[in-house]
Structure formats: C-alpha cells, structure tokens
Design an enzyme around this catalytic site. Structure first.
Site: not given
Ligand code: RIB
Ligand code: CA
Length: 299
Positions: A234
């Site tokens: 992500h």
């Molecule tokens: O939903 C994904 C996010 O939440 C990313 O930033 C992961 O590191 C968690 O923090």
C-alpha cells in the site's frame, strides 16, 4: 522534490522508505513517526533498523503515541510483533529520535516548498494543521495512503468491510486533514488491493538480488509471504505515485470521512455539498511501471 515521510513502519511503510532513500528525485527532509501498525517507539526503532541496514542517515522524529480521540489499534498480526515481519534486524545501542515531530512538520512547511507523504494514521498531520492552519495552503501536496472509496472492485475495507486501517485508527485526524483545504492526493485500497500490484513470492525473489534494498525487502516480507503468499505494498504505491505521476491514475472527487456511525468509512461524491473536502483520488494503477520504478530505486 523535498518530502517529509510520516509513517507507522510497518512493512509497507518500510518499502516506501527504501524507495524514497533510493530515488534520485527525492530529498527526505525527515521521517516523522506515528503510532499505528506498531506503537510509535517501535516505529522509531524500525526506521533506525531500515536506515542502518542500508547505511543511510535521516532525521527521525518521534510523533503521536495515540490517535486524537480513539484508542490505538495496532496491527502486529499483519506486520509481525516487531512491525517488520519478525525479521530480527539488528538495532544499535544509543539511538535517539528527535522530539516534537509536529513542530518539525510545521516549521519545515512554513520554511519552504515541501510535500508530505503520509502512510500511517494522520494524527501527526492533523495536529500540525490544528497548531498552524496556514500550512494547508503552503504545503506542496499531501500524499495520503488511506481510505476505500468504491472506485474499483478491489475497494473492500481491511478493518471492517468498509473501513481502511489508517482512516479507521484515526478518523478524526483524517477528517481534519481533508477539511484543511490542502492539496491532497489519496491512494486508497481501490488501487493498492489490485491483485496485479501485490508483492508475490516470485517478485520478492526477483527483488532479492537487487542491492541491499532488495535484500531488505525480501527479509521483511519473507514471513507474511510464507503465511499468505502475497503482501500488499500500500504505502510503497503511495510513495511511487509521488515520484512518478504515471503510476497511479487520479480523478478529483469530493470525499467525507465517517466519524460517527462506521468508524473511518470514507465516501466519495461528485458534488461538494455533503463532503469534508476535495482530493485527487486514485482509481487505477500501472503495476508493471510501479515494479520497474521499485527496481530502479534499489540499484
Ligand atoms: O490499510 C493499509 C495501511 O494500513 C498501510 O499504511 C499499512 O501500513 C497500514 O498502516
Ligand atoms: Ca502504514
């Protein structure tokens, strides 16, 4: 480009940091840490682990220990008890983070054209905006990894069926940031859960042989890849969208964050009336271009 990385490392935050450190286009003014995947002090230790492993130095600032109002919800079940895939990276003695991440964010943005890449709950950024609202017009842009907007069939919540983790942990902070009027670019689960973009065992093996950064990515993702067979990057996708605007496609939409009924749920509108504010929201990704950039930053 001058950037402040605000993160909760976290495996994918770590990959975003490795990319930023390896990019010739990015000057990291500082890394501000926020409680999220792991408590802030573990996050600080993890930034030191990553930068020491790569033989690099960045200014590291300790930020918020908990969300503005809510209780902290961590995610060691995904990121490992150490936050870095239980990779057992060494940590030297005597590390000390600089205090007052919020003051650093405010003073940096008032001083020069700076972007923020925020890959954790938005607690630090919201506090900076509350202390000094002028930063919302001075900041170059705020790239946010967060939210889930129903723009693709991959837009399923990863905490509840509708809520994404960063917005779930601190929905009030997310609302404050969106309402600030700053230039915001959001990379949500609509994009980062696209199966074409996930790290697979094969891709991790490919990256393993590309410098210390590739070796490090292999090490911190090894356990979740054994357990799950894939890992969503992500935060690295959010970072990549800042370095190369051709990787994620965006459209300008109006968004709102639910702080009442469904904690952290995010909605999009084509009209401003019911929204907290507007943002460029990601709706598609060129995954091959993303991995090509990731490999480039590791060389
Ligand atoms: O939903 C994904 C996010 O939440 C990313 O930033 C992961 O590191 C968690 O923090
Ligand atoms: Ca994160």
């Amino acid at each position: 480009m001058k950037v402040i990385l605000d993160m909760d490392p976290g495996i994918d935050d770590a990959v975003a940091l490795i990319m930023a450190l390896g990019s010739r286009d990015v000057e990291i003014l500082g890394v501000t840490v926020v409680s999220g995947n792991v408590p802030v002090d573990q996050g600080v230790r993890n930034v030191f682990r990553i930068t020491d492993y790569l033989g690099r130095k960045v200014d590291i600032y300790r930020g918020s220990e908990k969300p503005l109002i809510r209780d902290l919800v961590t995610s060691e079940h995904i990121h490992g008890s150490d936050g870095l895939g239980d990779s057992d990276l060494s940590l030297r003695d005597g590390i000390t983070a600089r205090e007052n991440a919020i003051k650093f964010i405010v003073e940096s943005i008032l001083g020069e054209r700076v972007s923020i890449v925020a890959t954790g709950p938005l607690t630090n950024i919201a506090k900076a905006i509350l202390i000094e609202p002028n930063i919302s017009s001075k900041v170059e842009e705020i790239v946010v990894m967060g939210g889930c907007f129903g723009l693709t069939r991959y837009a399923k919540g990863n905490v509840t069926p509708y809520s994404e983790y960063n917005f779930y942990v601190d929905p009030e902070a997310a609302k404050i940031v969106i309402r600030s009027g700053a230039r915001i670019r959001i990379v949500g689960l609509d994009v980062t859960q696209n199966p074409s973009s996930v790290l697979t065992r094969e891709r991790a093996e490919d990256l393993r042989n590309i410098g210390k950064g590739g070796e490090l990515i292999y090490r911190i993702t090894r356990k979740p890849l054994i357990e799950r067979g894939y890992f969503e990057l992500h935060d690295a996708i959010a970072m990549a969208s800042k370095i190369d605007h051709g990787i994620v496609a965006f459209k300008e939409l109006y968004i709102s964050i639910d702080t009442c009924y469904e904690r952290g749920r995010s909605y999009v509108y084509t009209e401003p009336s019911n929204s907290d504010g507007k943002a460029l929201v990601g709706y598609d990704i060129d995954s091959e271009r993303f991995y090509s950039l990731l490999r480039e930053t590791l060389k």
